[in-house]
Enzyme design. Structure first.
Site, PDB file in Angstrom:
ATOM      1  N   GLY A  11       0.832  -1.191   0.000  1.00 41.97           N
ATOM      2  CA  GLY A  11       0.000   0.000   0.000  1.00 41.97           C
ATOM      3  C   GLY A  11       0.866   1.241   0.000  1.00 41.97           C
ATOM      4  O   GLY A  11       2.042   1.190  -0.355  1.00 41.97           O
ATOM      5  N   CYS A  12       0.306   2.344   0.410  1.00 39.08           N
ATOM      6  CA  CYS A  12       1.023   3.627   0.419  1.00 39.08           C
ATOM      7  C   CYS A  12       2.374   3.494   1.124  1.00 39.08           C
ATOM      8  O   CYS A  12       2.454   3.020   2.252  1.00 39.08           O
ATOM      9  CB  CYS A  12       0.161   4.663   1.118  1.00 39.08           C
ATOM     10  SG  CYS A  12       0.959   6.265   1.297  1.00 39.08           S
ATOM     11  N   PHE A  13       3.408   3.908   0.456  1.00 39.00           N
ATOM     12  CA  PHE A  13       4.750   3.714   1.012  1.00 39.00           C
ATOM     13  C   PHE A  13       5.063   4.600   2.203  1.00 39.00           C
ATOM     14  O   PHE A  13       5.967   4.308   2.966  1.00 39.00           O
ATOM     15  CB  PHE A  13       5.838   3.811  -0.054  1.00 39.00           C
ATOM     16  CG  PHE A  13       5.766   4.933  -1.064  1.00 39.00           C
ATOM     17  CD1 PHE A  13       5.295   6.188  -0.755  1.00 39.00           C
ATOM     18  CD2 PHE A  13       6.213   4.695  -2.347  1.00 39.00           C
ATOM     19  CE1 PHE A  13       5.270   7.200  -1.700  1.00 39.00           C
ATOM     20  CE2 PHE A  13       6.198   5.694  -3.308  1.00 39.00           C
ATOM     21  CZ  PHE A  13       5.717   6.957  -2.978  1.00 39.00           C
TER      22      PHE A  13
END
Length: 172
Positions: A11-13
């Site tokens: 997902g979002c880093f």
């Protein structure tokens, strides 16, 4: 012994980097794009790449198995191409292995997660060879360190902790 590398997508880093950087044995982290089709990927043009984190860790202080156990605690590996409100191929769960040992450890850890019954479903995490890693723009590096109130969908789930197996502790 030299440092080792792990490349993970969950997902979002931003949230992954914020939590993983604090783990025992982690030397460095950087966020970027990998596993896709666009050379020189950027935030605005990353094609089928996943948002990912590259981790350098000290194998005298931790190992790949411990990295993966924590990875599975901070994101939901049972949702396809999604984490929280973030949807799409770029937010998929993936482990990009550097060698056959990492592939074996990844597959073994996934089997243990599935067998544990602690997660809400079966793991959909992709396991693939590591390829080029395109470093994200400077404004994405260390984002939540600079903006502590910024967006994240990652958090430690205390109930998603794998029981310790003696043989798993020896995996690298």
């Amino acid at each position: 012994m030299s440092d080792e590398r792990a490349v993970l997508a969950g997902g979002c880093f931003w949230g992954m980097q914020d939590l993983i950087r604090r783990q025992e044995g982690v030397v460095t982290t950087r966020v970027g794009y990998t596993g896709g089709d666009v050379p020189n990927a950027t935030y605005r043009n990353h094609g089928t790449h996943a948002e990912a984190i590259e981790i350098t860790f000290d194998p005298a202080r931790t190992n790949f198995r411990r990295m993966l156990e924590f990875f599975f605690q901070i994101h939901d590996p049972t949702t396809l191409n999604r984490q929280g409100n973030d949807r799409g191929l770029g937010y998929r769960s993936a482990i990009y292995y550097g060698d056959d040992d990492q592939r074996r450890v990844a597959e073994d850890t996934i089997a243990d997660v599935d067998a544990s019954g602690l997660w809400p479903g079966k793991v959909v995490t992709e396991v693939a060879p590591v390829g080029p890693f395109w470093e994200a723009e400077p404004e994405h590096q260390d984002y939540l360190e600079r903006r502590p109130d910024g967006y994240t969908c990652h958090f430690v789930r205390p109930n998603w902790k794998l029981p310790v197996r003696a043989e798993a502790l020896q995996d690298t």
